[in-house]
Design a protein around this motif. Structure first.
Motif, PDB file in Angstrom:
ATOM      1  N   TYR A  16     -38.394  94.527  82.987  1.00 60.05           N
ATOM      2  CA  TYR A  16     -39.207  94.656  81.780  1.00 60.05           C
ATOM      3  C   TYR A  16     -38.348  94.426  80.528  1.00 60.05           C
ATOM      4  O   TYR A  16     -38.734  93.671  79.634  1.00 60.05           O
ATOM      5  CB  TYR A  16     -39.857  96.036  81.756  1.00 60.05           C
ATOM      6  CG  TYR A  16     -40.525  96.373  80.456  1.00 60.05           C
ATOM      7  CD1 TYR A  16     -41.695  95.741  80.069  1.00 60.05           C
ATOM      8  CD2 TYR A  16     -39.989  97.336  79.617  1.00 60.05           C
ATOM      9  CE1 TYR A  16     -42.308  96.047  78.870  1.00 60.05           C
ATOM     10  CE2 TYR A  16     -40.602  97.658  78.421  1.00 60.05           C
ATOM     11  CZ  TYR A  16     -41.754  97.012  78.050  1.00 60.05           C
ATOM     12  OH  TYR A  16     -42.356  97.317  76.858  1.00 60.05           O
ATOM     13  N   LEU A  17     -37.195  95.060  80.471  1.00 59.86           N
ATOM     14  CA  LEU A  17     -36.317  94.896  79.304  1.00 59.86           C
ATOM     15  C   LEU A  17     -35.845  93.454  79.155  1.00 59.86           C
ATOM     16  O   LEU A  17     -35.751  92.936  78.036  1.00 59.86           O
ATOM     17  CB  LEU A  17     -35.120  95.840  79.397  1.00 59.86           C
ATOM     18  CG  LEU A  17     -35.430  97.310  79.167  1.00 59.86           C
ATOM     19  CD1 LEU A  17     -34.192  98.159  79.443  1.00 59.86           C
ATOM     20  CD2 LEU A  17     -35.956  97.547  77.765  1.00 59.86           C
ATOM     21  N   GLN A  18     -35.550  92.796  80.270  1.00 60.51           N
ATOM     22  CA  GLN A  18     -35.116  91.402  80.181  1.00 60.51           C
ATOM     23  C   GLN A  18     -36.227  90.512  79.625  1.00 60.51           C
ATOM     24  O   GLN A  18     -35.976  89.634  78.806  1.00 60.51           O
ATOM     25  CB  GLN A  18     -34.635  90.892  81.539  1.00 60.51           C
ATOM     26  CG  GLN A  18     -33.426  91.615  82.088  1.00 60.51           C
ATOM     27  CD  GLN A  18     -32.355  91.843  81.044  1.00 60.51           C
ATOM     28  OE1 GLN A  18     -31.859  90.904  80.427  1.00 60.51           O
ATOM     29  NE2 GLN A  18     -32.002  93.097  80.836  1.00 60.51           N
TER      30      GLN A  18
ATOM     31  N   LYS B 157     -38.259  87.286  75.125  1.00 54.45           N
ATOM     32  CA  LYS B 157     -39.322  87.031  74.162  1.00 54.45           C
ATOM     33  C   LYS B 157     -38.815  87.157  72.721  1.00 54.45           C
ATOM     34  O   LYS B 157     -39.175  86.354  71.858  1.00 54.45           O
ATOM     35  CB  LYS B 157     -40.491  87.984  74.404  1.00 54.45           C
ATOM     36  CG  LYS B 157     -41.675  87.723  73.506  1.00 54.45           C
ATOM     37  CD  LYS B 157     -42.849  88.614  73.861  1.00 54.45           C
ATOM     38  CE  LYS B 157     -44.049  88.290  72.982  1.00 54.45           C
ATOM     39  NZ  LYS B 157     -45.227  89.051  73.399  1.00 54.45           N
ATOM     40  N   SER B 158     -37.990  88.155  72.477  1.00 53.52           N
ATOM     41  CA  SER B 158     -37.498  88.389  71.115  1.00 53.52           C
ATOM     42  C   SER B 158     -36.359  87.456  70.721  1.00 53.52           C
ATOM     43  O   SER B 158     -36.024  87.354  69.549  1.00 53.52           O
ATOM     44  CB  SER B 158     -37.027  89.837  70.972  1.00 53.52           C
ATOM     45  OG  SER B 158     -35.819  90.038  71.699  1.00 53.52           O
ATOM     46  N   GLY B 159     -35.755  86.807  71.714  1.00 56.73           N
ATOM     47  CA  GLY B 159     -34.607  85.950  71.436  1.00 56.73           C
ATOM     48  C   GLY B 159     -33.289  86.695  71.520  1.00 56.73           C
ATOM     49  O   GLY B 159     -32.223  86.107  71.349  1.00 56.73           O
ATOM     50  N   ARG B 160     -33.362  87.992  71.786  1.00 55.33           N
ATOM     51  CA  ARG B 160     -32.124  88.787  71.923  1.00 55.33           C
ATOM     52  C   ARG B 160     -31.272  88.285  73.082  1.00 55.33           C
ATOM     53  O   ARG B 160     -30.058  88.294  73.012  1.00 55.33           O
ATOM     54  CB  ARG B 160     -32.494  90.250  72.115  1.00 55.33           C
ATOM     55  CG  ARG B 160     -31.317  91.165  72.190  1.00 55.33           C
ATOM     56  CD  ARG B 160     -31.752  92.600  72.238  1.00 55.33           C
ATOM     57  NE  ARG B 160     -30.594  93.468  72.327  1.00 55.33           N
ATOM     58  CZ  ARG B 160     -30.665  94.752  72.515  1.00 55.33           C
ATOM     59  NH1 ARG B 160     -31.843  95.348  72.602  1.00 55.33           N
ATOM     60  NH2 ARG B 160     -29.576  95.466  72.607  1.00 55.33           N
ATOM     61  N   ARG B 161     -31.947  87.863  74.148  1.00 57.58           N
ATOM     62  CA  ARG B 161     -31.252  87.237  75.279  1.00 57.58           C
ATOM     63  C   ARG B 161     -31.629  85.761  75.252  1.00 57.58           C
ATOM     64  O   ARG B 161     -32.753  85.394  75.594  1.00 57.58           O
ATOM     65  CB  ARG B 161     -31.660  87.880  76.595  1.00 57.58           C
ATOM     66  CG  ARG B 161     -30.910  87.279  77.772  1.00 57.58           C
ATOM     67  CD  ARG B 161     -31.146  88.018  79.060  1.00 57.58           C
ATOM     68  NE  ARG B 161     -30.434  87.328  80.125  1.00 57.58           N
ATOM     69  CZ  ARG B 161     -30.504  87.652  81.389  1.00 57.58           C
ATOM     70  NH1 ARG B 161     -31.245  88.665  81.775  1.00 57.58           N
ATOM     71  NH2 ARG B 161     -29.834  86.970  82.289  1.00 57.58           N
TER      72      ARG B 161
ATOM     73  N   MET C 196     -36.891  80.703  79.503  1.00 55.82           N
ATOM     74  CA  MET C 196     -37.483  82.037  79.552  1.00 55.82           C
ATOM     75  C   MET C 196     -38.048  82.456  78.199  1.00 55.82           C
ATOM     76  O   MET C 196     -39.049  83.166  78.141  1.00 55.82           O
ATOM     77  CB  MET C 196     -36.467  83.070  80.061  1.00 55.82           C
ATOM     78  CG  MET C 196     -36.226  82.984  81.550  1.00 55.82           C
ATOM     79  SD  MET C 196     -37.733  83.156  82.558  1.00 55.82           S
ATOM     80  CE  MET C 196     -38.303  84.778  82.081  1.00 55.82           C
ATOM     81  N   ARG C 197     -37.453  82.014  77.132  1.00 52.04           N
ATOM     82  CA  ARG C 197     -38.018  82.305  75.805  1.00 52.04           C
ATOM     83  C   ARG C 197     -39.392  81.643  75.702  1.00 52.04           C
ATOM     84  O   ARG C 197     -40.361  82.244  75.232  1.00 52.04           O
ATOM     85  CB  ARG C 197     -37.074  81.776  74.715  1.00 52.04           C
ATOM     86  CG  ARG C 197     -37.612  81.851  73.303  1.00 52.04           C
ATOM     87  CD  ARG C 197     -37.418  83.231  72.724  1.00 52.04           C
ATOM     88  NE  ARG C 197     -38.129  83.414  71.475  1.00 52.04           N
ATOM     89  CZ  ARG C 197     -37.551  83.573  70.302  1.00 52.04           C
ATOM     90  NH1 ARG C 197     -36.242  83.576  70.213  1.00 52.04           N
ATOM     91  NH2 ARG C 197     -38.273  83.767  69.234  1.00 52.04           N
TER      92      ARG C 197
ATOM     93  N   HIS D 289     -45.846  84.223  75.339  1.00 53.98           N
ATOM     94  CA  HIS D 289     -47.255  84.615  75.343  1.00 53.98           C
ATOM     95  C   HIS D 289     -47.535  85.892  76.130  1.00 53.98           C
ATOM     96  O   HIS D 289     -48.673  86.341  76.196  1.00 53.98           O
ATOM     97  CB  HIS D 289     -48.108  83.472  75.904  1.00 53.98           C
ATOM     98  CG  HIS D 289     -47.850  83.220  77.359  1.00 53.98           C
ATOM     99  ND1 HIS D 289     -46.751  82.546  77.806  1.00 53.98           N
ATOM    100  CD2 HIS D 289     -48.546  83.594  78.461  1.00 53.98           C
ATOM    101  CE1 HIS D 289     -46.795  82.492  79.125  1.00 53.98           C
ATOM    102  NE2 HIS D 289     -47.855  83.116  79.553  1.00 53.98           N
ATOM    103  N   LEU D 290     -46.520  86.489  76.730  1.00 57.72           N
ATOM    104  CA  LEU D 290     -46.743  87.681  77.545  1.00 57.72           C
ATOM    105  C   LEU D 290     -46.959  88.913  76.672  1.00 57.72           C
ATOM    106  O   LEU D 290     -46.196  89.168  75.741  1.00 57.72           O
ATOM    107  CB  LEU D 290     -45.551  87.936  78.472  1.00 57.72           C
ATOM    108  CG  LEU D 290     -45.303  86.924  79.575  1.00 57.72           C
ATOM    109  CD1 LEU D 290     -44.022  87.257  80.322  1.00 57.72           C
ATOM    110  CD2 LEU D 290     -46.479  86.866  80.534  1.00 57.72           C
TER     111      LEU D 290
END
Length: 100
Positions: A60-62, A67-71, A76-77, A82-83
């Protein structure tokens, strides 16, 4: 008297729990993930991580981080954009329950 009955009926309707209709089709979302991560959560390539049996909180965290671009990860971004939070939680739970 009529207005009291109407008010009582309205209160009953408002107090009744709403039926939860699925907002999305989890099978369809999983099918999109399976294109790379396989239908059984085992990556199709050595570069693609296995999701089966991972901890749901980690998955979930990944997804949130992608989504946020943190990773940073281009694909995957794109896929996570849209999730909803609920979909991410359900996906994480689904993959965590698959055998390794």
């Amino acid at each position: 008297m009529r207005s009291i009955a109407a008010c009582a009926a309205l209160l009953c309707l408002l107090a009744a729990p709403a039926r939860a209709e699925p907002k999305y089709d989890l099978a369809k979302v999983v099918a999109e993930c399976a294109a790379c991560h396989g239908p059984d959560g085992i990556g199709n390539d050595v570069e693609i991580p296995n999701l089966a049996g991972q901890h749901d909180r980690y998955l979930y965290l990944q997804l949130q981080h992608f989504k946020s671009g943190r990773r940073p990860h281009k694909e995957m971004r794109y896929e996570s954009r849209h999730l909803s939070d609920e979909e991410m939680q359900d996906l994480a739970r689904y993959y965590s329950q698959l055998p390794r």
